[in-house]
Design an enzyme around this catalytic site. Structure first.
Site: not given
Ligand code: GRF
Length: 225
Positions: A133, A165, A169
């Protein structure tokens, strides 16, 4: 945490996950929804046998994304389940769970997967599914974390890897990395800076989970047995 040694704890008793060995790398199923740069970082890390894990399949909730193309270029099998192709959200969750189960993962990694998994998925993979996240939890949960952090005016944000969970988040935190917010940041520039740190954290932490095993007690995630 190799397939032969992983003990599969019941949900609610999240302990006893065993370490793997280079001869028995942990099996990762990675779920994506977009660019897949976190997936690519894992694919690259897994080319080193000493890393202790390999990506055995990549799943998605939509077609035509770069994340799936990255998997295909790496020769990794893929599957797609779109919510709109199922009569109910629960049916979608069950189909996703079935596909993941078919690859016998030791760990499921949600890497930019923009759907909440449901009760069936959690019953199967609770305690061995992690999500990354782009914020320092518990701040700024949800889909727009970099924008929310900017709007609040924080000076430091970052990324969090947590065990999934039933909440949004909210799961036990495995690792976090801090990233400065610059005065002239917009959502994209902040998110891109976070993603650089996020990818490194994801690779380092999943590798430790695979090589050392981990346990969860009272929300505390600890490496080793
Ligand atoms: C990441 O920053 C993830 O935490 C968020 O979306 C982004 C995904 O990036 N939920 P990628 O597709 O791995 O380039």
């Amino acid at each position: 945490m190799g397939a032969a040694t992983l003990s599969r704890p019941p949900v609610g008793s999240l302990s006893g996950v065993s370490p793997t060995t280079p001869a028995s790398p942990a099996r990762l199923v990675v779920l994506v929804s977009g660019a897949g740069t976190n997936l690519q970082a894992l694919l690259d890390a897994c080319t080193d046998p000493a890393y202790g894990a390999r990506v055995v399949a990549v799943g998605a909730d939509r077609e035509g994304i770069e994340g799936l193309a990255r998997a295909e270029r790496a020769g990794v099998p893929t599957f797609v389940h779109r919510v709109k192709d199922h009569a109910t959200r629960a049916d979608w969750d069950a189909a996703l769970t079935d596909s993941c189960r078919g690859y016998a993962p030791d760990l499921v990694v949600l890497a930019g997967f923009m759907k909440l998994t449901g009760a069936t998925f959690l019953a199967e993979f609770g305690g061995r599914c992690v999500n990354t996240h782009p914020a320092l939890s518990p701040s700024f949960p949800g889909m727009h974390a970099p924008a929310d952090a900017l709007a609040y005016g924080v000076k430091v944000s970052g990324a969090t890897l947590f065990v999934v969970d039933a909440g949004v988040d909210t799961g036990p935190i495995v690792a976090q990395v801090a990233v400065p917010v610059e005065d002239d940041d917009d959502e994209q520039s902040l998110h891109e800076r976070i993603k650089v740190a996020e990818r490194a954290m994801l690779v380092a932490t999943v590798g430790r989970m695979a090589r050392e095993g981990f346990s969860i007690s009272d929300r505390k995630v600890r490496f080793g047995q």
